[in-house]
Design a protein around this motif. Structure first.
Motif, PDB file in Angstrom:
ATOM      1  N   GLY B 113      -2.190 -37.269  -0.746  1.00 51.71           N
ATOM      2  CA  GLY B 113      -1.067 -38.197  -0.564  1.00 51.71           C
ATOM      3  C   GLY B 113       0.246 -37.533  -0.928  1.00 51.71           C
ATOM      4  N   MET B 114       0.254 -36.834  -2.067  1.00 52.37           N
ATOM      5  CA  MET B 114       1.488 -36.171  -2.510  1.00 52.37           C
ATOM      6  C   MET B 114       1.896 -35.082  -1.525  1.00 52.37           C
ATOM      7  SD  MET B 114       0.944 -35.851  -6.583  1.00 52.37           S
ATOM      8  CE  MET B 114       0.514 -37.286  -7.556  1.00 52.37           C
ATOM      9  N   LEU B 115       0.900 -34.327  -1.056  1.00 50.79           N
ATOM     10  CA  LEU B 115       1.223 -33.240  -0.125  1.00 50.79           C
ATOM     11  C   LEU B 115       1.778 -33.796   1.184  1.00 50.79           C
ATOM     12  CD1 LEU B 115      -1.722 -30.730  -0.589  1.00 50.79           C
ATOM     13  CD2 LEU B 115       0.637 -30.499  -1.340  1.00 50.79           C
ATOM     14  N   ALA B 116       1.268 -34.965   1.592  1.00 51.94           N
ATOM     15  CA  ALA B 116       1.737 -35.545   2.848  1.00 51.94           C
ATOM     16  C   ALA B 116       3.184 -36.015   2.729  1.00 51.94           C
ATOM     17  CB  ALA B 116       0.838 -36.701   3.258  1.00 51.94           C
ATOM     18  N   LEU B 117       3.598 -36.365   1.506  1.00 53.55           N
ATOM     19  CA  LEU B 117       4.943 -36.947   1.336  1.00 53.55           C
ATOM     20  C   LEU B 117       5.921 -35.999   0.643  1.00 53.55           C
ATOM     21  CD1 LEU B 117       3.708 -40.416   0.061  1.00 53.55           C
ATOM     22  CD2 LEU B 117       4.702 -39.975   2.276  1.00 53.55           C
ATOM     23  N   ILE B 118       5.477 -34.796   0.350  1.00 54.16           N
ATOM     24  CA  ILE B 118       6.290 -33.857  -0.442  1.00 54.16           C
ATOM     25  C   ILE B 118       7.694 -33.678   0.177  1.00 54.16           C
ATOM     26  CG2 ILE B 118       5.449 -31.822   0.781  1.00 54.16           C
ATOM     27  CD1 ILE B 118       5.455 -30.330  -1.850  1.00 54.16           C
ATOM     28  N   ARG B 119       8.695 -33.608  -0.694  1.00 61.32           N
ATOM     29  CA  ARG B 119      10.083 -33.496  -0.228  1.00 61.32           C
ATOM     30  C   ARG B 119      10.688 -32.243  -0.861  1.00 61.32           C
ATOM     31  NH1 ARG B 119      13.479 -38.588  -1.575  1.00 61.32           N
ATOM     32  NH2 ARG B 119      11.950 -39.876  -0.549  1.00 61.32           N
ATOM     33  N   CYS B 120      10.658 -31.163  -0.114  1.00 62.66           N
ATOM     34  CA  CYS B 120      10.991 -29.862  -0.705  1.00 62.66           C
ATOM     35  C   CYS B 120      12.473 -29.710  -1.058  1.00 62.66           C
ATOM     36  CB  CYS B 120      10.591 -28.751   0.242  1.00 62.66           C
ATOM     37  SG  CYS B 120       8.814 -28.670   0.394  1.00 62.66           S
ATOM     38  N   ALA B 121      13.337 -30.366  -0.272  1.00 65.39           N
ATOM     39  CA  ALA B 121      14.780 -30.118  -0.461  1.00 65.39           C
ATOM     40  C   ALA B 121      15.239 -30.474  -1.876  1.00 65.39           C
ATOM     41  CB  ALA B 121      15.567 -30.918   0.569  1.00 65.39           C
ATOM     42  N   VAL B 122      14.593 -31.479  -2.484  1.00 66.29           N
ATOM     43  CA  VAL B 122      15.082 -31.912  -3.800  1.00 66.29           C
ATOM     44  C   VAL B 122      14.716 -30.919  -4.909  1.00 66.29           C
ATOM     45  CG1 VAL B 122      15.129 -34.361  -3.245  1.00 66.29           C
ATOM     46  CG2 VAL B 122      13.066 -33.390  -4.204  1.00 66.29           C
ATOM     47  N   LEU B 123      13.932 -29.890  -4.552  1.00 61.16           N
ATOM     48  CA  LEU B 123      13.625 -28.862  -5.557  1.00 61.16           C
ATOM     49  C   LEU B 123      14.891 -28.134  -6.012  1.00 61.16           C
ATOM     50  CD1 LEU B 123      10.261 -27.390  -4.295  1.00 61.16           C
ATOM     51  CD2 LEU B 123      10.673 -28.466  -6.509  1.00 61.16           C
ATOM     52  N   VAL B 124      15.969 -28.344  -5.268  1.00 63.35           N
ATOM     53  CA  VAL B 124      17.250 -27.739  -5.660  1.00 63.35           C
ATOM     54  C   VAL B 124      17.658 -28.232  -7.062  1.00 63.35           C
ATOM     55  CG1 VAL B 124      18.770 -29.482  -4.595  1.00 63.35           C
ATOM     56  CG2 VAL B 124      19.518 -27.138  -4.744  1.00 63.35           C
ATOM     57  N   GLN B 125      17.139 -29.401  -7.427  1.00 59.01           N
ATOM     58  CA  GLN B 125      17.402 -29.928  -8.786  1.00 59.01           C
ATOM     59  C   GLN B 125      16.826 -28.977  -9.843  1.00 59.01           C
ATOM     60  OE1 GLN B 125      15.998 -33.950  -9.464  1.00 59.01           O
ATOM     61  NE2 GLN B 125      16.339 -33.769 -11.667  1.00 59.01           N
ATOM     62  N   SER B 126      15.648 -28.414  -9.540  1.00 64.60           N
ATOM     63  CA  SER B 126      15.050 -27.463 -10.482  1.00 64.60           C
ATOM     64  C   SER B 126      15.936 -26.229 -10.629  1.00 64.60           C
ATOM     65  CB  SER B 126      13.652 -27.040 -10.004  1.00 64.60           C
ATOM     66  OG  SER B 126      12.811 -28.158  -9.971  1.00 64.60           O
ATOM     67  N   ALA B 127      16.491 -25.810  -9.489  1.00 62.69           N
ATOM     68  CA  ALA B 127      17.381 -24.639  -9.529  1.00 62.69           C
ATOM     69  C   ALA B 127      18.610 -24.958 -10.389  1.00 62.69           C
ATOM     70  CB  ALA B 127      17.801 -24.267  -8.111  1.00 62.69           C
ATOM     71  N   PHE B 128      19.140 -26.156 -10.219  1.00 66.70           N
ATOM     72  CA  PHE B 128      20.284 -26.582 -11.039  1.00 66.70           C
ATOM     73  C   PHE B 128      19.897 -26.549 -12.511  1.00 66.70           C
ATOM     74  CE2 PHE B 128      23.002 -29.569 -13.209  1.00 66.70           C
ATOM     75  CZ  PHE B 128      24.236 -29.458 -12.573  1.00 66.70           C
ATOM     76  N   GLY B 129      18.690 -27.008 -12.798  1.00 64.37           N
ATOM     77  CA  GLY B 129      18.188 -27.006 -14.176  1.00 64.37           C
ATOM     78  C   GLY B 129      18.124 -25.602 -14.737  1.00 64.37           C
ATOM     79  N   ALA B 130      17.651 -24.663 -13.900  1.00 65.66           N
ATOM     80  CA  ALA B 130      17.528 -23.279 -14.364  1.00 65.66           C
ATOM     81  C   ALA B 130      18.910 -22.719 -14.707  1.00 65.66           C
ATOM     82  CB  ALA B 130      16.848 -22.438 -13.293  1.00 65.66           C
ATOM     83  N   VAL B 131      19.889 -23.042 -13.854  1.00 69.74           N
ATOM     84  CA  VAL B 131      21.263 -22.567 -14.115  1.00 69.74           C
ATOM     85  C   VAL B 131      21.792 -23.195 -15.411  1.00 69.74           C
ATOM     86  CG1 VAL B 131      23.634 -22.584 -13.243  1.00 69.74           C
ATOM     87  CG2 VAL B 131      21.733 -22.172 -11.667  1.00 69.74           C
ATOM     88  N   THR B 132      21.579 -24.499 -15.570  1.00 70.61           N
ATOM     89  CA  THR B 132      22.038 -25.189 -16.793  1.00 70.61           C
ATOM     90  C   THR B 132      21.433 -24.528 -18.027  1.00 70.61           C
ATOM     91  OG1 THR B 132      22.038 -27.235 -15.506  1.00 70.61           O
ATOM     92  CG2 THR B 132      22.238 -27.473 -17.888  1.00 70.61           C
ATOM     93  N   ALA B 133      20.113 -24.242 -17.944  1.00 67.46           N
ATOM     94  CA  ALA B 133      19.439 -23.631 -19.096  1.00 67.46           C
ATOM     95  C   ALA B 133      20.033 -22.264 -19.397  1.00 67.46           C
ATOM     96  CB  ALA B 133      17.944 -23.527 -18.818  1.00 67.46           C
ATOM     97  N   THR B 134      20.344 -21.501 -18.330  1.00 69.71           N
ATOM     98  CA  THR B 134      20.918 -20.172 -18.535  1.00 69.71           C
ATOM     99  C   THR B 134      22.287 -20.278 -19.227  1.00 69.71           C
ATOM    100  OG1 THR B 134      19.862 -19.604 -16.454  1.00 69.71           O
ATOM    101  CG2 THR B 134      21.389 -17.992 -17.344  1.00 69.71           C
ATOM    102  N   VAL B 135      23.103 -21.223 -18.750  1.00 75.30           N
ATOM    103  CA  VAL B 135      24.415 -21.436 -19.378  1.00 75.30           C
ATOM    104  C   VAL B 135      24.223 -21.837 -20.842  1.00 75.30           C
ATOM    105  CG1 VAL B 135      26.503 -22.881 -19.354  1.00 75.30           C
ATOM    106  CG2 VAL B 135      25.515 -22.068 -17.201  1.00 75.30           C
ATOM    107  N   GLY B 136      23.242 -22.708 -21.073  1.00 75.96           N
ATOM    108  CA  GLY B 136      22.945 -23.161 -22.440  1.00 75.96           C
ATOM    109  C   GLY B 136      22.558 -22.009 -23.346  1.00 75.96           C
ATOM    110  N   LEU B 137      21.723 -21.104 -22.795  1.00 74.58           N
ATOM    111  CA  LEU B 137      21.287 -19.948 -23.590  1.00 74.58           C
ATOM    112  C   LEU B 137      22.485 -19.098 -23.984  1.00 74.58           C
ATOM    113  CD1 LEU B 137      18.060 -18.881 -21.673  1.00 74.58           C
ATOM    114  CD2 LEU B 137      18.186 -19.578 -24.060  1.00 74.58           C
ATOM    115  N   THR B 138      23.400 -18.907 -23.040  1.00 73.82           N
ATOM    116  CA  THR B 138      24.606 -18.115 -23.338  1.00 73.82           C
ATOM    117  C   THR B 138      25.435 -18.813 -24.427  1.00 73.82           C
ATOM    118  OG1 THR B 138      24.576 -17.653 -20.982  1.00 73.82           O
ATOM    119  CG2 THR B 138      26.502 -16.896 -22.213  1.00 73.82           C
ATOM    120  N   ALA B 139      25.601 -20.144 -24.244  1.00 71.85           N
ATOM    121  CA  ALA B 139      26.406 -20.890 -25.224  1.00 71.85           C
ATOM    122  C   ALA B 139      25.764 -20.848 -26.612  1.00 71.85           C
ATOM    123  CB  ALA B 139      26.557 -22.343 -24.763  1.00 71.85           C
TER     124      ALA B 139
END
Lengths: 328, 264, 253
Positions: B113-139
């Motif tokens: 069911g999940m595979l049939a409905l998977i929405r890949c475009a919103v994974l960009v949120q994970s990328a945003f998270g990774a950037v936020t974490a990187t900025v946080g690490l620097t700070a």
């Protein structure tokens, strides 16, 4: 693991449901929110039958008789409340992958179960991977389905843009592409026009022949049953009423006959003291007990009817009569 | 289902999802924009809080950013895979009976069911998270070692498993009460994870760690990334993951047994 | 005309009342959902400002506001647009949005009835507010309910154009949380930020009634903004419905 037995067996099969019931009124609404009442409903009870490998069997009965529940029990969507079922030696409700790769449950008017944005070919390929079909087998099945269903013409179309008939063909193709050996067809021709329904029956007949498939079919269209099934199970009010050859249903005719007459003036069933009476283009047909035939024919002649003849009733009429008799 | 064919199916489903995404331009733009605006507003919220304080539950601004980053990395997984299915399941699958179709397919109905409905475009949120974490690490002035990165990745995978089984368990509940729609509830509990779990009082912390573990999932990967090797936290997480898995498995099993389909 | 519309609203309200009497779990999950974010804000600010008693009161009224303004049109209405069943509503004599307005009232009625047995004793326990504050809370929360319904309704109608109305609604919820006085009560925000936040629809539909009830907000200023947003969103809702139905008609649902 399957036990050593092919075909389908139902043994003392029962299924009950608890359905919520509520009175009307504001207080009842509030009471229902806090404490629900249920009533136990028996959908099917004590079903016993066995179907051999390669048989095509019709499961017929009026609305609410328990046909769909029986189909769901046989496919494993529902578990029995009591009794058991085996399909090709498997217990369906365990839903073992090897069993699921062997069956298809095709329901008329049911969506394909795939996102509407996908094309038919996308769905077919998805099922190829899902059911582990080898590429060569898939290509062979695809060619065959194309020759039956004209698949290539709709393969690149999105599911959402298919007409009802095309959706039926696509649905059939996605279910047959993995060559299931057991087919459960639940009202497969619902909503299809006569030409498409006839072509569906033809596809099914050929599939059954080529794959030695076992089929259980429920349908309100007697043409489906008459053209595909050699044997029928008649189910009513959750119980099996008849199990045998289609021709054997004649024994159940309980001596009902149809009188056909051409009318010269308008006439109603009430004037003849009959309940089942219908007129089409001044030709009247009526259901009559044999002992009542002389009285009715005399009355018809008195009303000026011509060309009066007595016929055996069609199967729909036999079944309607059978079910009416089973009502309390 | 064999591992190889599952991998094949996952790959094909992702491919189909991408094809679907690009064939609906307006939805694709909405997906991408929303996946960025939501996390951005959370970031604004955090900045507002830190305008009033210099630490939140013992976490500095930089550390809280890392935590928020991990929250969005996991949130992307949730939004892409779990949310569409959890919204679809009680209404279309249970009440309208589409679950029948999935029950008759050879494979796990939730996964299919999940595979049939998977929405890949919103994974960009994970990328945003990774950037936020990187900025946080620097700070926060932290340098990430290889072992920290690996442990963080492991914790993220464990987090995804917990979320999957938690979602499966919630969906199973709607097999018992068809009117139960828990996607919104899941979303609300999930929000607790954006702040350090130490902000909450003891009973709430216990609830978020043990009873509704999705509320504290982002803490562990953030701790690992910040070089805080809290093996007790890791132990608790693995135990909780196991319990969630078992509970969800048995809920699903008995729920399916109860399931009665629409046309019964 | 008004009488007929009122009769339709009452009939629809009754229908939904009965329908949802079969859905205690569903209603319970919605109450939990409306409560959880104000609670989250409460935990954060209780941890940051444990000595300030107003925090308890503010979040207590925020929970009431959240429940009394609950709107789920982005689920119900947008799904009817997607699956085409909206066509049935268009055949009902009268203005179809009134049907959804009645649904919304019925839902809020149920949610308030379910949560009151917990919230009223909790309020007595917390105390610290006067009868006058309660009276001032009422007009603000009524406007807030209208604004949140209109906002949700406008988002739901975006389903005429995109398949992502639910995601946009999720975004509005996120903005409600961040900018609506849930993550950050306005009493902790300094000017000019607080002047911006107070003028936004998110704050007008959530934080404002709570701040008026706890005595930190100004009723007169708040009502002005609420009135403005009611008019603006009402006009937007009217236009979106009109254009959307035309589009629904053109593409066949």
């Amino acid at each position: 693991m399957p036990v050593e037995s092919s075909g389908i067996t139902a043994d003392r099969l029962c299924r009950e449901f608890d359905v919520p019931v509520r009175g009307s009124g504001v207080g009842e609404g509030l009471r229902f929110l806090l404490n629900r009442s249920y009533r136990r409903v028996t959908a099917v009870t004590d079903l016993n039958f066995s179907i051999s490998r390669g048989e095509v069997v019709g499961l017929i009965g009026p609305n609410g008789a328990g046909k769909t529940t029986t189909m769901k029990l046989l496919t494993g969507v529902l578990s029995p409340s009591a009794g058991y079922v085996t399909v090709d030696g498997y217990t369906p409700s365990r839903r073992e992958p090897n069993h699921l790769k062997n069956i298809a449950f095709i329901r008329g008017g049911q969506p394909l179960g795939s996102p509407p944005e996908l094309t038919v070919l996308d769905v077919l390929h998805y099922n190829r991977i899902l059911y582990g079909v080898a590429r060569s087998d898939f290509d062979r099945a695809y060619d065959q389905l194309d020759s039956w269903l004209g698949l290539r013409r709709i393969a690149d179309r999105q599911v959402r843009a298919l007409s009802l008939g095309e959706r039926m063909r696509a649905g059939l193709a996605t279910q047959l592409v993995y060559s299931p050996k057991y087919l459960f067809l639940d009202e497969p021709t619902t909503g299809l026009d006569l030409v498409v329904a006839a072509s569906f029956r033809e596809h099914m007949r050929r599939y059954v022949q080529e794959h030695d498939a076992t089929v259980i079919l429920t349908s309100h269209h007697m043409a489906d049953v008459q053209q595909l099934c050699s044997r029928v199970l008649v189910i009513d009010d959750g119980e099996l009423r008849y199990d045998g050859a289609l021709s054997g249903l004649n024994q159940l005719r309980s001596a009902v006959k149809v009188i056909r007459a051409e009318l010269s003036e308008p006439l109603t069933g009430r004037a003849l003291g009959l309940r089942s009476f219908w007129v089409e283009q001044s030709v009247a047909r009526m259901l009559v007990e044999p002992t009542d035939i002389p009285r009715v024919t005399d009355l018809l002649l008195d009303y000026g009817a011509t060309d009066v003849s007595i016929e055996d009733p069609p199967l729909e009429i036999v079944l309607a009569d059978l079910f009416r008799k089973s009502e309390p | 289902m064999k591992l190889f064919s599952l991998g094949h199916l996952v790959a094909y489903s992702i491919r189909l999802s991408c094809v679907r995404a690009i064939s609906y331009r307006r939805d694709l733009i909405a997906d991408l924009a929303l996946s960025l605006i939501g996390p951005a507003s959370a970031l604004v919220g955090l900045i507002m809080i830190f305008s009033q304080t210099d630490q939140l539950g013992g976490w500095s601004f930089g550390e809280a950013l890392v935590l928020l980053g991990m929250f969005h990395v996991l949130g992307g997984f949730k939004a892409a895979l779990l949310d569409p299915w959890l919204g679809w399941f009680p209404v279309i699958a249970v009440r309208d009976g589409a679950l029948d179709v999935f029950l008759l397919r050879p494979g796990s109905p939730p996964v299919l069911g999940m595979l049939a409905l998977i929405r890949c475009a919103v994974l960009v949120q994970s990328a945003f998270g990774a950037v936020t974490a990187t900025v946080g690490l620097t700070a926060a002035g932290e340098r990430v070692s290889a072992s920290s990165a690996v442990l963080c990745a492991v914790a993220l995978v464990v987090g995804c498993f917990v979320m999957f089984f938690f979602a499966k368990g919630l969906a199973a509940l709607s097999l018992f009460a068809a009117s139960l729609q828990l996607d919104v509830f899941f979303g609300s509990v999930w929000q607790f994870g954006r702040y350090p779990v130490t902000v909450y009082s003891d009973p709430v912390r216990v609830v978020l760690t043990v009873v509704l573990p999705v509320g504290a999932l982002s803490v562990l990967p953030a701790e690992f990334l910040l070089g805080q090797f809290r093996y007790d936290h890791f132990g608790i997480s693995v135990t909780v993951a196991t319990v969630v898995m078992l509970v969800s498995w048995s809920l699903w099993r008995s729920g399916i047994r109860r399931y009665s389909g629409v046309a019964a | 005309m008004i009488r007929r519309t009122a009769a339709v609203i009452v009939a629809r309200f009754r229908r939904r009342y009965y329908e949802w009497s079969d859905s205690r779990w569903f209603l319970g999950s919605l109450v939990a959902n409306e409560t959880v974010l104000p609670l989250l804000g409460f935990f954060v600010w209780q941890s940051l400002r444990p000595s300030e008693g107003d925090v308890d009161l503010y979040f207590y009224f925020l929970i009431w506001t959240s429940i009394a303004t609950a709107s789920y049109e982005h689920h119900s209405v947008s799904n009817r647009i997607y699956d085409g069943s909206l066509a049935q509503d268009l055949l009902v004599p009268g203005y179809p949005p009134t049907l959804y307005f009645a649904d919304n009232l019925a839902l809020r009625g149920w949610l308030l009835a379910l949560s009151a047995p917990f919230l009223i004793p909790l309020g007595i326990l917390i105390g610290g507010f006067t009868f006058k504050q309660l009276i001032l809370f009422l007009p603000a929360v009524t406007f807030a309910a209208v604004i949140r319904f209109l906002l949700g309704w406008c988002v739901a109608l975006l389903a005429f154009w995109t398949g992502r109305a639910a995601s946009i609604a999720g975004l509005v919820n996120a903005l409600n949380f961040t900018l609506g006085g849930v993550a950050l009560p306005l009493m902790f925000v300094e000017s000019p930020w607080s002047d911006v936040l107070v003028a936004l629809p998110f704050y007008c539909s959530l934080g404002l009634p709570a701040s008026i009830a706890d005595g930190s907000g100004s009723l007169a200023q708040g009502l002005q903004f609420q009135l403005l947003w009611t008019i603006a969103l009402g006009a937007a809702a009217f236009l979106l419905w009109k254009i959307g139905v035309r589009r629904f008609d053109a593409v066949g649902g």
